[in-house]
Write an enzyme that holds these catalytic residues in place. Structure first.
Site, PDB file in Angstrom:
ATOM      1  N   LYS A 148     -19.253 -50.117 -49.218  1.00 60.05           N
ATOM      2  CA  LYS A 148     -19.779 -50.163 -50.532  1.00 60.05           C
ATOM      3  C   LYS A 148     -20.954 -49.225 -50.386  1.00 60.05           C
ATOM      4  CE  LYS A 148     -18.025 -54.951 -51.353  1.00 60.05           C
ATOM      5  NZ  LYS A 148     -18.546 -56.146 -51.854  1.00 60.05           N
ATOM      6  N   ARG A 185     -18.919 -49.305 -32.529  1.00 64.40           N
ATOM      7  CA  ARG A 185     -18.401 -47.900 -32.221  1.00 64.40           C
ATOM      8  C   ARG A 185     -18.527 -47.139 -33.596  1.00 64.40           C
ATOM      9  NH1 ARG A 185     -12.397 -46.371 -30.235  1.00 64.40           N
ATOM     10  NH2 ARG A 185     -13.511 -46.780 -28.343  1.00 64.40           N
ATOM     11  N   ARG A 200      -7.906 -50.718 -27.634  1.00 67.99           N
ATOM     12  CA  ARG A 200      -7.972 -51.162 -26.180  1.00 67.99           C
ATOM     13  C   ARG A 200      -9.613 -51.671 -25.980  1.00 67.99           C
ATOM     14  NH1 ARG A 200      -3.826 -47.841 -25.662  1.00 67.99           N
ATOM     15  NH2 ARG A 200      -5.140 -47.099 -27.561  1.00 67.99           N
ATOM     16  N   THR A 201     -10.332 -50.785 -26.646  1.00 65.82           N
ATOM     17  CA  THR A 201     -11.920 -51.422 -26.482  1.00 65.82           C
ATOM     18  C   THR A 201     -12.351 -52.568 -27.289  1.00 65.82           C
ATOM     19  OG1 THR A 201     -12.451 -48.917 -26.165  1.00 65.82           O
ATOM     20  CG2 THR A 201     -14.368 -50.288 -26.987  1.00 65.82           C
ATOM     21  N   HIS A 228     -19.174 -42.632 -23.977  1.00 65.30           N
ATOM     22  CA  HIS A 228     -18.103 -43.863 -24.198  1.00 65.30           C
ATOM     23  C   HIS A 228     -18.696 -44.806 -22.899  1.00 65.30           C
ATOM     24  CE1 HIS A 228     -15.164 -46.676 -25.284  1.00 65.30           C
ATOM     25  NE2 HIS A 228     -14.180 -46.022 -25.292  1.00 65.30           N
TER      26      HIS A 228
END
Ligand code: NCD
Length: 296
Positions: free
Chosen positions: A71, A93, A43-44, A121
């Site tokens: 890496k 995120r 969703r986000t 959030h």
């Protein structure tokens, strides 16, 4: 809206427009916004991507599993790299609390917090607030329009950035916010302005809104959840449990939903459910946040 819960993660004085001096390309070109996702998201990320396109930007999606993060590249170097590539903003995120704030220190463009660990959030809270504002008939947004309304957030509160950001935002508009979970899934540290309980009947009594949350097994230490069936028995939001809560009780969930665990099918698919409306409003919330951050 009065609240600006994103401000802590946007670097000071960094609201810049597309075609900034950071861009290595001659104008005109399709300006870029980086979506830097170290954790899975449907969703986000989808909403940020749509919002980028609607604003005329190209979303440059970087996921941890398919980038140099694998890496060993640090967050700071990844952010510096994206800035050198000419992005106009970064939505981040990350599994660590405080990562958006940290990233903004290395970024020459605004950083939007798309979820940092169990911390915040903010765009989710904004879309939830907007959804409620619509449902309550679009009251004057300059007032404490949630005054006198009880909102129960039920589920894995301990690991929930959604619960924390909603607590901050909804209480600013006067809501009485109850956080309910089994004792092991309540937070260790006190949360200002929250009513905490492990008694679901106390949390639901008179609630006009019930927001249910997923059990975040991926963040849990062993032993926090005694058994899934006990959780379902004691905390699942189902029709039986909602029967005497409030005649117009609405049900929310930030997703992803785990049907049959924190929410029953019948409630998730009922007219009381705002879940898909939240998804739609997620695009508008990200659009507004990006516009604000870019200074449009
Ligand atoms: C939440 C998240 O990632 O914090 N979902 C979302 O962004 N819509 C909640 C969760 O993962 O359970």
């Amino acid at each position: 809206m009065r609240a600006t819960p994103l401000s802590h993660s946007v670097g000071e004085g960094q609201a810049v427009r597309a075609n900034t001096p950071h861009s290595p390309f001659p104008t005109p070109h399709s300006p870029l916004i980086a979506l830097l996702f170290y954790e899975p998201s449907t969703r986000t990320r989808g909403a940020f991507e749509q919002a980028c396109v609607l604003l005329g930007y190209h979303p440059l999606v970087i996921t941890a599993s398919a980038s140099s993060i694998q890496k060993g590249e640090s967050l700071a170097d990844t952010v510096r790299t994206l800035c050198a590539q000419g992005v106009s903003a970064i939505a981040l995120r990350h599994p660590q609390a405080g990562s958006a704030q940290l990233a903004s220190r290395f970024s020459s463009v605004p950083v939007l917090n798309a979820g940092d660990g169990a911390h915040e959030h903010p765009t989710q809270a904004l879309l939830d607030l907007y959804t409620l504002w619509e449902q309550f008939g679009k009251p004057d947004p300059e007032t404490r329009w949630l005054e006198g309304r009880k909102i129960a957030i039920v589920g894995d509160i301990r690991h929930s950035r959604v619960a924390r950001s909603n607590l901050t935002l909804l209480t600013q508009y006067g809501a009485q916010v109850w956080l309910c979970a089994p004792p092991t899934l309540l937070p260790d540290t006190p949360l200002p302005n929250a009513y905490l309980t492990h008694d679901i009947r106390q949390a639901l009594e008179g609630a006009e809104v019930v927001m249910t949350l997923r059990l975040q097994i991926e963040r849990m230490q062993q032993g926090l959840l005694t058994s899934l069936s006990a959780y379902r028995r004691d905390y699942q939001i189902n029709a039986e449990r909602l029967r005497n809560v409030h005649p117009n009780c609405m049900v929310m969930h930030p997703g992803p939903i785990q049907r049959g665990i924190e929410i029953s099918d019948e409630v998730a698919d009922s007219v009381a459910s705002l879940i898909l409306r939240q998804v739609q409003n997620g695009v508008y919330a990200r659009l507004a946040c990006l516009e604000w951050a870019l200074g449009h």
